[in-house]
Each structure stands twice: as structure tokens, then as C-alpha cells.
Scaffold this motif. Structure first.
Motif, PDB file in Angstrom:
ATOM      1  N   MET A   1      24.554 -28.612 -38.255  1.00  0.00           N
ATOM      2  CA  MET A   1      23.508 -29.323 -38.987  1.00  0.00           C
ATOM      3  C   MET A   1      22.263 -28.439 -39.085  1.00  0.00           C
ATOM      4  O   MET A   1      21.825 -27.861 -38.099  1.00  0.00           O
ATOM      5  N   LYS A   2      21.694 -28.354 -40.270  1.00  0.00           N
ATOM      6  CA  LYS A   2      20.517 -27.519 -40.492  1.00  0.00           C
ATOM      7  C   LYS A   2      19.297 -28.143 -39.828  1.00  0.00           C
ATOM      8  O   LYS A   2      19.080 -29.344 -39.887  1.00  0.00           O
ATOM      9  N   LYS A   3      18.504 -27.281 -39.182  1.00  0.00           N
ATOM     10  CA  LYS A   3      17.290 -27.752 -38.535  1.00  0.00           C
ATOM     11  C   LYS A   3      16.282 -28.201 -39.569  1.00  0.00           C
ATOM     12  O   LYS A   3      16.157 -27.608 -40.640  1.00  0.00           O
ATOM     13  N   SER A   4      15.531 -29.261 -39.234  1.00  0.00           N
ATOM     14  CA  SER A   4      14.433 -29.680 -40.094  1.00  0.00           C
ATOM     15  C   SER A   4      13.286 -28.699 -39.946  1.00  0.00           C
ATOM     16  O   SER A   4      13.216 -27.922 -38.986  1.00  0.00           O
ATOM     17  N   SER A   5      12.359 -28.730 -40.897  1.00  0.00           N
ATOM     18  CA  SER A   5      11.184 -27.854 -40.823  1.00  0.00           C
ATOM     19  C   SER A   5      10.392 -28.130 -39.547  1.00  0.00           C
ATOM     20  O   SER A   5       9.901 -27.204 -38.889  1.00  0.00           O
ATOM     21  N   LYS A   6      10.289 -29.402 -39.185  1.00  0.00           N
ATOM     22  CA  LYS A   6       9.545 -29.771 -37.989  1.00  0.00           C
ATOM     23  C   LYS A   6      10.181 -29.171 -36.737  1.00  0.00           C
ATOM     24  O   LYS A   6       9.488 -28.592 -35.889  1.00  0.00           O
ATOM     25  N   ASP A   7      11.500 -29.282 -36.626  1.00  0.00           N
ATOM     26  CA  ASP A   7      12.203 -28.720 -35.474  1.00  0.00           C
ATOM     27  C   ASP A   7      12.060 -27.203 -35.423  1.00  0.00           C
ATOM     28  O   ASP A   7      11.925 -26.619 -34.346  1.00  0.00           O
ATOM     29  N   VAL A  36       8.219 -21.171 -42.558  1.00  0.00           N
ATOM     30  CA  VAL A  36       7.586 -22.259 -43.307  1.00  0.00           C
ATOM     31  C   VAL A  36       6.166 -21.805 -43.647  1.00  0.00           C
ATOM     32  O   VAL A  36       5.698 -20.774 -43.151  1.00  0.00           O
ATOM     33  N   ASN A  37       5.479 -22.572 -44.462  1.00  0.00           N
ATOM     34  CA  ASN A  37       4.073 -22.224 -44.725  1.00  0.00           C
ATOM     35  C   ASN A  37       3.170 -23.000 -43.764  1.00  0.00           C
ATOM     36  O   ASN A  37       3.596 -23.970 -43.134  1.00  0.00           O
ATOM     37  N   THR A  38       1.930 -22.572 -43.656  1.00  0.00           N
ATOM     38  CA  THR A  38       1.009 -23.191 -42.699  1.00  0.00           C
ATOM     39  C   THR A  38       0.728 -24.649 -43.047  1.00  0.00           C
ATOM     40  O   THR A  38       0.417 -25.448 -42.163  1.00  0.00           O
ATOM     41  N   ALA A  39       0.868 -24.996 -44.320  1.00  0.00           N
ATOM     42  CA  ALA A  39       0.640 -26.385 -44.733  1.00  0.00           C
ATOM     43  C   ALA A  39       1.666 -27.318 -44.097  1.00  0.00           C
ATOM     44  O   ALA A  39       1.367 -28.484 -43.808  1.00  0.00           O
ATOM     45  N   THR A  40       2.878 -26.803 -43.871  1.00  0.00           N
ATOM     46  CA  THR A  40       3.923 -27.615 -43.232  1.00  0.00           C
ATOM     47  C   THR A  40       3.523 -27.965 -41.804  1.00  0.00           C
ATOM     48  O   THR A  40       3.698 -29.101 -41.351  1.00  0.00           O
ATOM     49  N   ILE A  41       2.958 -26.993 -41.092  1.00  0.00           N
ATOM     50  CA  ILE A  41       2.504 -27.232 -39.717  1.00  0.00           C
ATOM     51  C   ILE A  41       1.356 -28.235 -39.718  1.00  0.00           C
ATOM     52  O   ILE A  41       1.306 -29.150 -38.886  1.00  0.00           O
ATOM     53  N   ALA A  42       0.443 -28.077 -40.667  1.00  0.00           N
ATOM     54  CA  ALA A  42      -0.692 -29.002 -40.773  1.00  0.00           C
ATOM     55  C   ALA A  42      -0.200 -30.413 -41.074  1.00  0.00           C
ATOM     56  O   ALA A  42      -0.748 -31.400 -40.542  1.00  0.00           O
ATOM     57  N   TYR A  43       0.834 -30.534 -41.884  1.00  0.00           N
ATOM     58  CA  TYR A  43       1.378 -31.848 -42.257  1.00  0.00           C
ATOM     59  C   TYR A  43       1.948 -32.577 -41.036  1.00  0.00           C
ATOM     60  O   TYR A  43       1.708 -33.774 -40.843  1.00  0.00           O
ATOM     61  N   TYR A  44       2.703 -31.864 -40.218  1.00  0.00           N
ATOM     62  CA  TYR A  44       3.364 -32.489 -39.068  1.00  0.00           C
ATOM     63  C   TYR A  44       2.455 -32.622 -37.835  1.00  0.00           C
ATOM     64  O   TYR A  44       2.546 -33.606 -37.097  1.00  0.00           O
ATOM     65  N   PHE A  45       1.597 -31.625 -37.604  1.00  0.00           N
ATOM     66  CA  PHE A  45       0.877 -31.571 -36.333  1.00  0.00           C
ATOM     67  C   PHE A  45      -0.646 -31.493 -36.452  1.00  0.00           C
ATOM     68  O   PHE A  45      -1.339 -31.613 -35.455  1.00  0.00           O
ATOM     69  N   GLY A  46      -1.147 -31.271 -37.652  1.00  0.00           N
ATOM     70  CA  GLY A  46      -2.585 -31.169 -37.839  1.00  0.00           C
ATOM     71  C   GLY A  46      -3.091 -29.759 -37.595  1.00  0.00           C
ATOM     72  O   GLY A  46      -3.585 -29.088 -38.494  1.00  0.00           O
ATOM     73  N   LEU A  52       0.583 -28.343 -29.648  1.00  0.00           N
ATOM     74  CA  LEU A  52       0.652 -28.263 -28.183  1.00  0.00           C
ATOM     75  C   LEU A  52       0.830 -29.645 -27.574  1.00  0.00           C
ATOM     76  O   LEU A  52       1.665 -29.852 -26.685  1.00  0.00           O
ATOM     77  N   GLU A  53       0.071 -30.610 -28.060  1.00  0.00           N
ATOM     78  CA  GLU A  53       0.179 -31.982 -27.548  1.00  0.00           C
ATOM     79  C   GLU A  53       1.571 -32.548 -27.795  1.00  0.00           C
ATOM     80  O   GLU A  53       2.134 -33.235 -26.937  1.00  0.00           O
ATOM     81  N   TYR A  54       2.136 -32.250 -28.951  1.00  0.00           N
ATOM     82  CA  TYR A  54       3.495 -32.718 -29.264  1.00  0.00           C
ATOM     83  C   TYR A  54       4.492 -32.152 -28.248  1.00  0.00           C
ATOM     84  O   TYR A  54       5.357 -32.883 -27.749  1.00  0.00           O
ATOM     85  N   CYS A  55       4.393 -30.858 -27.952  1.00  0.00           N
ATOM     86  CA  CYS A  55       5.307 -30.223 -27.006  1.00  0.00           C
ATOM     87  C   CYS A  55       5.206 -30.872 -25.626  1.00  0.00           C
ATOM     88  O   CYS A  55       6.223 -31.171 -24.989  1.00  0.00           O
ATOM     89  N   PHE A  56       3.979 -31.097 -25.167  1.00  0.00           N
ATOM     90  CA  PHE A  56       3.756 -31.738 -23.873  1.00  0.00           C
ATOM     91  C   PHE A  56       4.359 -33.145 -23.854  1.00  0.00           C
ATOM     92  O   PHE A  56       5.085 -33.515 -22.931  1.00  0.00           O
ATOM     93  N   THR A  57       4.008 -33.930 -24.861  1.00  0.00           N
ATOM     94  CA  THR A  57       4.448 -35.320 -24.902  1.00  0.00           C
ATOM     95  C   THR A  57       5.961 -35.422 -24.995  1.00  0.00           C
ATOM     96  O   THR A  57       6.592 -36.232 -24.296  1.00  0.00           O
ATOM     97  N   TYR A  58       6.561 -34.592 -25.850  1.00  0.00           N
ATOM     98  CA  TYR A  58       8.025 -34.605 -25.997  1.00  0.00           C
ATOM     99  C   TYR A  58       8.690 -34.288 -24.661  1.00  0.00           C
ATOM    100  O   TYR A  58       9.612 -34.989 -24.236  1.00  0.00           O
TER     101      TYR A  58
END
Length: 210
Positions: A1-7, A36-46, A52-58
Motif C-alpha cells: 500500500m502506498k504511503k500517504s503524504s502525511k505518513d 512533497v512541497n512545504t504547503a503539504t506540511i503546513a496543511y497537515y501540521f501547521g 514535533l507535537e504530532y510525533c510526541f502525541t502519536y
């Protein structure tokens, strides 16, 4: 299965945070590594702090979920329950070795995020471990010990292989990413429980069962 952009972003970030450090890694570095482009990171994580907070929480959400599931076996006995907790947490860290290594390193730095993690997930972890030890004392499965010091010892044993994997490989020639390590180290952790914690009554009981 192909990884999502977020993953893909999360995977790239963890690898870069480990190799270059959090401060030394830019959003552009992560975007390039994740393709991916930087806008993708901004979309998912701000921003990078959000990532960093996402990694900790996950990491800690899954960690505590493992503890809760293991704690559900407490009525089978405190020693059995503790061994289940140890096995499940060791396996979780082994499966997520890059993430575990990064998170534990960052947890040594005093920050608002670290304080929030300690006020939530770390206190939950303490609660479950304390309950297991208290039941073990109550049921005469464990020898009397100071619970805070037991938690220090157990946490040290569980975290050390993943806190400094470079030291493990380069100095001790032990490779915590290998399946053999998990199997061998789990036996050592069980021995710590049997030799340090278990009472003579519990040892005799387990000998009869075997």
C-alpha cells in the motif's frame, strides 16, 4: 500500500530529527526527503512545532494504549501483568525504534511540550505501574520495595536501549533494531522481575505451574 503524504512527512521528519537534530532540520529538508512541497506540511501540521507535537502525541498515545491493554490482565496476577506490560512496551519501542529514540532524546530537554507530556502520559504510566506494584505487594507476589525506585529501575531498563542507539552499536556492539535483541533482552527483563521483585512464595508458585 502506498504511503500517504502525511505518513511520508512523519517518516522523513523522524529520520531527519534523529540524524540532524530537531533544531538542525528545516521544513524544506523534511519536504525534500518526503518528496512533497512545504504547503503539504503546513496543511497537515501547521509548522515544524506542530509536526514535533504530532510525533510526541502519536508515540505516547500508542504507548499508553499498550499499557492499558496489558493492565487489563491484572486479575491473572501482578507478576503476569507486569511481564505482559514489559513485553508489549519493549516490542512497541522496537517496532518504532527511530521514533522512540528521537522522543526520548527530546524528553530530556525542558520545554512546555515536555512538561505537558509528563503531566498527562507520564502520570498515566506511573498510575498503572504503581497499581501493579501495589497489587503485587498485597498479593504477596512481590517483595517490599520503594515504588518510585522500582519505577526508576524499570523505566531505565526499558528506555536505555532506545535512548542512545549509537552508543549501543558503537560501544557495546549490540544492535537494538535486530529481532534477536528484542528476544534476548525480554528474557533479561523477565529475569529482573523474577530476581528483584518476586517473593519466594511467587517463585514457588511459578515453579509449580511450570
Amino acid at each position: 500500500m502506498k504511503k500517504s503524504s502525511k505518513d511520508s512527512v512523519v517518516t522523513a521528519a523522524i529520520l531527519l530529527f534523529n540524524s540532524k537534530g530537531y533544531s538542525g532540520t528545516s521544513i524544506r529538508d523534511i519536504a525534500d526527503a518526503a518528496k512533497v512541497n512545504t504547503a503539504t506540511i503546513a496543511y497537515y501540521f501547521g509548522n515544524k512545532e506542530g509536526l514535533l507535537e504530532y510525533c510526541f502525541t502519536y508515540f505516547f498515545e500508542q504507548y499508553i494504549n499498550k499499557m492499558e491493554a496489558s493492565f487489563a490482565t491484572i486479575e491473572k496476577g501482578a507478576a503476569i501483568c507486569l511481564k505482559r506490560v514489559v513485553a508489549d512496551l519493549l516490542h512497541y519501542q522496537w517496532e518504532n525504534i527511530q521514533l522512540a529514540s528521537f522522543v526520548y532524546r527530546e524528553m530530556s530537554i525542558d520545554s512546555q511540550m515536555v512538561r505537558e507530556i509528563m503531566a498527562t502520559y507520564s502520570l498515566k504510566e506511573k498510575y498503572y505501574l504503581q497499581k501493579i506494584f501495589e497489587r503485587g505487594f498485597e498479593w504477596n507476589e512481590f517483595r517490599p520495595h520503594s515504588i518510585p525506585y522500582l519505577i526508576i529501575q524499570l523505566k531505565g531498563l526499558l528506555m536505555m536501549p532506545f535512548m542512545n542507539t549509537h552508543y549501543m552499536r558503537e560501544v557495546l556492539y549490540v544492535f537494538p533494531n535486530e529481532k534477536f535483541f528484542e528476544q534476548k533482552y525480554l528474557k533479561d527483563l523477565y529475569q529482573w522481575i523474577d530476581k528483584t521483585l518476586c517473593s519466594d512464595i511467587q517463585i514457588k508458585k511459578e515453579a509449580i505451574i511450570k
